[in-house]
Write a protein that holds these residues in place. Structure first.
Motif, short mmCIF file in Angstrom:
data_model
loop_
_atom_site.label_atom_id
_atom_site.label_comp_id
_atom_site.label_asym_id
_atom_site.label_seq_id
_atom_site.Cartn_x
_atom_site.Cartn_y
_atom_site.Cartn_z
N THR A 112 -19.28 -11.78 -10.39
CA THR A 112 -20.57 -11.52 -9.77
C THR A 112 -21.52 -12.63 -10.19
OG1 THR A 112 -20.19 -9.14 -9.81
CG2 THR A 112 -22.47 -9.88 -9.51
N ILE A 113 -21.98 -13.38 -9.19
CA ILE A 113 -22.84 -14.53 -9.43
C ILE A 113 -24.00 -14.48 -8.45
CG2 ILE A 113 -22.99 -17.05 -9.30
CD1 ILE A 113 -20.08 -17.19 -10.13
N ALA A 114 -25.19 -14.62 -8.95
CA ALA A 114 -26.40 -14.70 -8.14
C ALA A 114 -26.48 -13.57 -7.12
CB ALA A 114 -26.49 -16.07 -7.46
N GLY A 115 -26.14 -12.35 -7.58
CA GLY A 115 -26.29 -11.17 -6.76
C GLY A 115 -25.15 -10.85 -5.82
N GLN A 116 -24.07 -11.64 -5.85
CA GLN A 116 -22.94 -11.38 -4.94
C GLN A 116 -21.61 -11.41 -5.69
OE1 GLN A 116 -23.42 -10.39 -1.94
NE2 GLN A 116 -25.58 -10.93 -1.79
N ASP A 173 -29.66 -25.41 2.44
CA ASP A 173 -30.34 -24.13 2.61
C ASP A 173 -29.85 -23.05 1.66
OD1 ASP A 173 -32.16 -24.85 4.66
OD2 ASP A 173 -30.54 -24.78 6.12
N GLY A 174 -28.71 -23.27 1.01
CA GLY A 174 -28.22 -22.26 0.08
C GLY A 174 -26.71 -22.13 0.06
N VAL A 175 -26.28 -21.04 -0.56
CA VAL A 175 -24.85 -20.76 -0.73
C VAL A 175 -24.58 -19.36 -0.20
CG1 VAL A 175 -22.94 -20.57 -2.37
CG2 VAL A 175 -24.83 -22.14 -2.86
N LEU A 176 -23.49 -19.22 0.57
CA LEU A 176 -23.11 -17.90 1.03
C LEU A 176 -21.61 -17.71 0.95
CD1 LEU A 176 -21.83 -17.84 4.13
CD2 LEU A 176 -24.17 -18.33 4.72
N VAL A 177 -21.23 -16.43 0.95
CA VAL A 177 -19.84 -16.02 0.85
C VAL A 177 -19.48 -15.21 2.08
CG1 VAL A 177 -18.17 -14.70 -0.51
CG2 VAL A 177 -20.07 -15.83 -1.66
N LEU A 178 -18.34 -15.53 2.65
CA LEU A 178 -17.73 -14.67 3.65
C LEU A 178 -16.47 -14.11 3.00
CD1 LEU A 178 -18.03 -16.77 6.95
CD2 LEU A 178 -19.49 -14.89 6.17
#
Length: 163
Positions: free
Chosen positions: A132-136, A149-154
């Motif tokens: 769990t990193i940065a809320g995800q 713009d950032g980092v996201l996970v699918l």
């Protein structure tokens, strides 16, 4: 990178898990995309060093260092290994060092910050766990995307269905 995080957010909505904006861009690039390879370690970079010498094509190294600011989990030598072995990028919930040199490498390195102190080597750490990193929650094999713009996970299930 051809896929923008903003476009992925628009396309996948709540399925695109956006990490909190806590990371600094410390490599020569800001963007990456690839399958997550996770390592959980605390102030010991033994597993990171091992992974940096393996083939990384299409992979993003995701390091859960517990957010510790007491030492850097890697610097220029490991970054050089990552580039040499084709890693797409690195996401570090922790700190790195050799900032000036890291900026010269053609790889995205996102971390909480920098510190000159080196980590220990006790052969500790675990590879392949969900972290769990940065809320995800990021699991081995999830697809990570990052840009200015950032980092996201699918999640792996979402990306397999989209192909």
């Amino acid at each position: 990178m051809s896929i923008k995080t903003t476009d992925l957010c628009d396309e996948f909505g709540a399925g695109a898990k956006v990490l909190l904006p806590i990371f600094q861009d410390l490599g020569g690039r800001a963007d990456f995309q690839g399958r997550a390879v996770t390592v959980k370690c605390f102030e010991d970079n033994s597993r990171i060093k091992e992974l940096s010498t393996t083939a990384g094509e299409g992979k993003v190294l995701v390091v859960d260092g517990g957010g510790s600011d007491r030492c850097a989990l890697f610097g220029d030598h490991i970054a050089e290994d990552l580039v040499r072995n084709g890693w797409a990028g690195v996401l570090v919930y922790g700190y790195v060092r050799d900032k000036a040199v890291l900026r010269t490498f053609p790889i995205a390195i996102k971390a909480l910050g920098v510190t000159p102190a080196k980590s220990t080597k006790r052969n500790e750490g675990q590879v392949g766990l969900s972290v769990t990193i940065a809320g995800q929650v990021i699991s081995e094999g999830d697809q990570l995307f990052a840009d200015d713009d950032g980092v996201l996970v699918l999640k792996a299930v979402v990306t397999e269905g989209a192909q």
